[in-house]
Scaffold this active site. Structure first.
Site, mmCIF file in Angstrom:
data_model
loop_
_atom_site.group_PDB
_atom_site.id
_atom_site.type_symbol
_atom_site.label_atom_id
_atom_site.label_comp_id
_atom_site.label_asym_id
_atom_site.label_seq_id
_atom_site.Cartn_x
_atom_site.Cartn_y
_atom_site.Cartn_z
ATOM 1 N N GLU A 173 -11.015 1.499 -2.399
ATOM 2 C CA GLU A 173 -10.189 1.809 -3.574
ATOM 3 C C GLU A 173 -10.033 3.314 -3.789
ATOM 4 O OE1 GLU A 173 -10.806 -1.589 -6.816
ATOM 5 O OE2 GLU A 173 -12.700 -0.978 -5.894
ATOM 6 N N HIS A 181 -1.895 -7.434 -7.501
ATOM 7 C CA HIS A 181 -0.677 -8.249 -7.445
ATOM 8 C C HIS A 181 0.531 -7.347 -7.259
ATOM 9 C CE1 HIS A 181 2.464 -11.102 -8.359
ATOM 10 N NE2 HIS A 181 2.869 -10.357 -9.370
ATOM 11 N N VAL A 182 1.491 -7.829 -6.459
ATOM 12 C CA VAL A 182 2.797 -7.187 -6.308
ATOM 13 C C VAL A 182 3.856 -8.250 -6.572
ATOM 14 C CG1 VAL A 182 4.356 -5.956 -4.747
ATOM 15 C CG2 VAL A 182 1.885 -5.631 -4.542
ATOM 16 N N SER A 220 -3.200 -14.326 5.649
ATOM 17 C CA SER A 220 -2.335 -14.937 4.648
ATOM 18 C C SER A 220 -1.239 -15.755 5.318
ATOM 19 C CB SER A 220 -1.704 -13.853 3.773
ATOM 20 O OG SER A 220 -0.670 -14.391 2.979
ATOM 21 N N SER A 221 -0.846 -16.836 4.675
ATOM 22 C CA SER A 221 0.271 -17.629 5.200
ATOM 23 C C SER A 221 1.553 -16.821 5.224
ATOM 24 C CB SER A 221 0.463 -18.894 4.358
ATOM 25 O OG SER A 221 0.799 -18.556 3.021
ATOM 26 N N ASN A 259 8.836 -40.797 32.719
ATOM 27 C CA ASN A 259 9.547 -40.779 33.990
ATOM 28 C C ASN A 259 9.636 -42.190 34.569
ATOM 29 O OD1 ASN A 259 8.638 -40.762 37.103
ATOM 30 N ND2 ASN A 259 10.223 -39.227 36.762
ATOM 31 N N ASP A 260 10.746 -42.480 35.287
ATOM 32 C CA ASP A 260 10.951 -43.848 35.786
ATOM 33 C C ASP A 260 9.885 -44.262 36.794
ATOM 34 O OD1 ASP A 260 11.816 -42.114 37.747
ATOM 35 O OD2 ASP A 260 13.868 -42.866 37.824
#
EC number: 2.7.1.60
Length: 777
Positions: A308, A318-319, A338-339, A570-571
């Site tokens: 700080e 907070h912003v 963070s997400s 696949n076949d």
């Protein structure tokens, strides 16, 4: 906004375009004509309660709240604020809701301080004590809940128990912590879902949620984010938060939260991140962590290191979201867990360093560099060196900016007269209830089988029938066999759109017929040529015979349209599955199936399981090389088995002999002028004594036999099954080559021809029918 790097990944760009097209397609399908109100009466306003718990979820909920408020004739909005919004240490962020001119109906102080696991539990309990009075007073028709927070779990629990409909935002996502369990618990309590990505939608469907109540909307925050990140005053915002001398792309945004399932390690990672940032010596905006258990210890670490007071750091609680997205958009890098880093930052192409396990499982753009084991300061510092200052292509994985209109339309479709009780869409499983139902007695378990060949597209209804057999003088038993009840054949269209449309048309016709035939359709199995990822239901690379059939997701359009589970393979693999369930491979632990038709393919069963390989390229048996200078194969190589022994190879040789006028033999009339030369003419000529035709067949049989010897020496099966139209012609020469050239330990392996009439269709059906006995491939 920003140019991407010169070496953009075309696969990533294709994926981004695919997401944009998918959201557009979903928007069109959701835009249905509005129902006229009965008796010309006005529709009752929908009373919607939006509950917000913290600064992060408000950024997702605010765009919806503005949209609801803008339609007063359709909706009544109630706002409930609780959680960390009301705590001074976290910025008293309820004030930004008031500044946005929303009337807050209730403020609930629900947080028990302590920032540990017990405090989280007590906070949930306190919220559950206070919420009933609020919900009873507001009486909302729908409660909107966001995400995966413990506060949101309390909201969903209270509303569900009080018979209030719940719309859950961002369900179905995966992030790798306790948040996953909370998010999925909320999804099970919720009645409606608005999810952000296609994968999240599929996860909700897999969780047995009703597809009709799931909206693929995109992330609501993207609506504001994509519309607002071109602001001209972004430099003023940067300077306000970071100082006058900071330049664009020359600062870092840091946001790290505790991982509640591993608090000790997450605090260690936080400390290492701070050390790396201090050493990196760039201006950094660092936000305080959220209120989860462990956040108090993180703040202690921050203060211990003097962050700080450090001249390079600006620490804030907070912003405002509109300013925060400007800061993220123009940052040189974002770091933390963070997400926002794996979601919103991707829309700007901002480079991100994601630390630890908190976002494990999230879908991300190429802008994210993961440091999952962030166990040293040097590792994090090196990641900063790699990412800082780069720009990446903008990604729209989480939305296209139109989520709110979709969600509002979705809310308008909610019928309050429908029963409140949730219904879960469970996949079909074997029923062990001893009671019986007449429909179950009359119906047979069946599957839709689809086979895509180079020439024809075939669909069949395949049912399981029981045949009794006597194993000994004293015991009766039975076994199940497959039966093609009805088959449909059409020419395979040349384009992707026509092909998908025809598959759906034929499948819908078969589904309609299945009702009259007393067939219970459990799912759809698709057999196709080429390399297939059966886990995703995607054709990766097709054969040249099937055009416009590479990088194709078959499962999704079929499942969405038919509302049935879909399997794709696949076949050749399907032929092996058919033999395992219905043919010579039944009860055999290790065997190989080889298809001899237009091409050469096959499948390998090892220890009762189908072998796919690491890139789904196992069992490309037709492309085993048996000569270094042999004829050219369709794969581009030379000397493959397919270049010698396939129907196309025999047709090529038949045409050569015909052009040389040496294909004729006594007893065969001249071919008609317009009749194409085929492998059949070569086989008939050899059968009637044409030495040149016989030499071609001998060479083909030798090539196939040598290839099979190679297979025997690699996987050592106990049985080889030849399938397809040429199988009977090759059985004897293949057995001879094995006896002459195989190792003594492999010479006794049997070579059988398949008794199955339609191995590709039967194999496609077996993928579905095996699901009823919990067999998954």
């Amino acid at each position: 906004m920003h140019p991407g790097p010169t070496g953009r990944n075309p696969h990533r760009l294709h994926n981004r375009r695919t997401h944009e097209l998918y959201y557009l397609r979903m928007q069109r399908t959701r835009e249905k004509p509005e129902k006229m109100p009965e008796n010309n009466k006005a529709r009752k306003k929908l009373r919607v309660c939006v509950a917000t718990c913290n600064r992060a979820d408000y950024s997702k909920l605010a765009p919806i709240m503005f949209g609801i408020k803008a339609q007063p004739d359709e909706f009544e909005l109630e706002v409930v604020v609780l959680g960390s919004h009301l705590i001074d240490d976290y910025g008293n962020t309820f004030r930004m809701i008031e500044q946005d001119d929303f009337d807050i109906g209730s403020k609930l102080h629900t947080i028990v301080r302590g920032e540990d696991e017990a405090a989280m539990v007590e906070s949930v309990g306190l919220a559950l004590v206070k919420l009933p009075d609020v919900l009873h007073r507001l009486r909302p028709d729908v409660l909107v809940v966001h995400g995966d927070r413990f506060d949101a779990l309390a909201l969903a629990t209270a509303a569900a128990l009080m018979n209030i409909r719940i719309l859950h935002l961002e369900g179905g996502e995966v992030s790798g912590t306790i948040d996953d369990s909370i998010r999925h618990a909320i999804s099970k309590l919720a009645h409606y879902h608005a999810c952000c990505t296609r994968s999240a939608e599929q996860h909700l469907i897999a969780m047995c949620e009703d597809h009709a109540r799931i909206l693929l909307a995109g992330c609501p925050s993207y609506d504001k984010l994509l519309a607002a990140h071109y602001r001209d005053d972004y430099m003023d915002i940067i300077k306000n938060w970071l100082g006058d001398h900071v330049k664009e792309h020359d600062y870092i945004v840091a946001l790290q939260h505790p991982v509640t399932t591993d608090i000790k390690n997450s605090i260690k990672i936080y400390e290492l991140m701070l050390d790396a940032l201090i050493s990196f010596n760039k201006r950094t905006l660092i936000l305080f962590p959220n209120i989860d258990a462990g956040s108090k210890e993180m703040v202690r670490v921050m203060r211990k290191k003097g962050v700080e007071q450090h001249p390079n750091f600006r620490a804030v609680k907070h912003v405002p979201f509109e300013q925060f997205i400007q800061l993220v958009c123009h940052a040189g890098a974002m770091i933390g867990n963070s997400s926002c880093g794996v979601r919103e930052a991707g829309a700007f192409g901002t480079p991100v360093i994601n630390l630890g396990s908190r976002q494990t499982g999230r879908e991300t753009g190429e802008n994210v560099l993961h440091v999952r084991d962030a166990d040293t300061q040097n590792k994090i510092y090196h990641a900063l060196e790699l990412q800082f200052g780069k720009r990446y292509p903008c990604s729209k994985i989480y939305g296209d900016g139109n989520a709110v209109p979709r969600i509002l339309k979705f809310l308008q479709t909610i019928d309050l007269d429908e029963p409140l009780q949730k219904t879960f869409c469970f996949p079909p499983v074997k029923e062990w209830d001893i009671s019986q139902d007449i429909d179950h007695i009359l119906e047979t378990q069946s599957a839709l089988a689809v086979d895509l060949g180079g020439t024809n597209l075939r669909v069949a209804i395949v049912s399981m029938t029981e045949r009794n057999t006597v194993y000994s003088c004293s015991s009766n038993d039975s076994y199940m066999q497959g039966k093609i009840v009805k088959k449909y054949t059409q020419a395979n269209p040349k384009t992707f759109e026509e092909r998908i449309a025809l598959i759906l048309k034929m499948c819908k016709e078969a589904l309609s017929d299945a009702v009259c035939l007393n067939c219970r359709i459990l799912g759809v199995g698709v057999s196709t040529g080429g390399r297939v990822n059966p886990q995703e239901g995607v054709v990766l690379h097709s054969t040249k015979l099937i055009q416009e059939w590479s990088s194709i997701d078959i499962r999704t359009p079929l499942s969405d349209a038919l509302h049935l589970p879909v399997w794709v393979d696949n076949d050749g693999n399907c032929a092996a599955l058919a033999e395992k369930k219905f043919g010579h491979g039944k009860g055999v632990e290790n065997f190989v199936t080889i298809i001899t038709g237009t091409g050469i393919g096959g499948g390998i069963i090892q220890h009762n399981e189908l072998v796919h390989g690491s890139t789904f390229c196992a069992a490309e048996l037709g492309h085993i090389m048996v000569s270094l200078d042999g004829p050219e194969c369709m794969c581009g190589s030379r000397g493959c088995i397919e270049a010698y022994a396939s129907g196309m190879a025999l047709q090529r040789e038949a045409k050569r002999l015909h052009d040389e006028d040496v294909l004729k033999v006594d007893g065969i009339t001249d071919m008609k002028n317009n009749e194409p030369v085929s492998a059949v003419h070569l086989i008939n000529a050899a059968r009637l004594g044409n030495s040149k035709a016989d030499a071609v067949l001998q060479t083909a049989g030798m090539a196939l036999g040598v290839g099979i010897v190679n297979i025997l020496h690699m996987v050592n099966p106990s049985l080889v099954i030849l399938s397809g139209v040429l199988a009977s012609h090759y059985q004897s020469p293949v057995q001879q080559v094995i006896e002459q050239r195989a190792l003594p330990s492999a010479r006794s392996i049997r070579v059988l021809t398949s008794d199955l009439e339609e191995p590709a269709l039967m194999g496609a059906a077996s993928m579905v029918l095996d699901y009823t006995t919990r067999r998954l491939y």
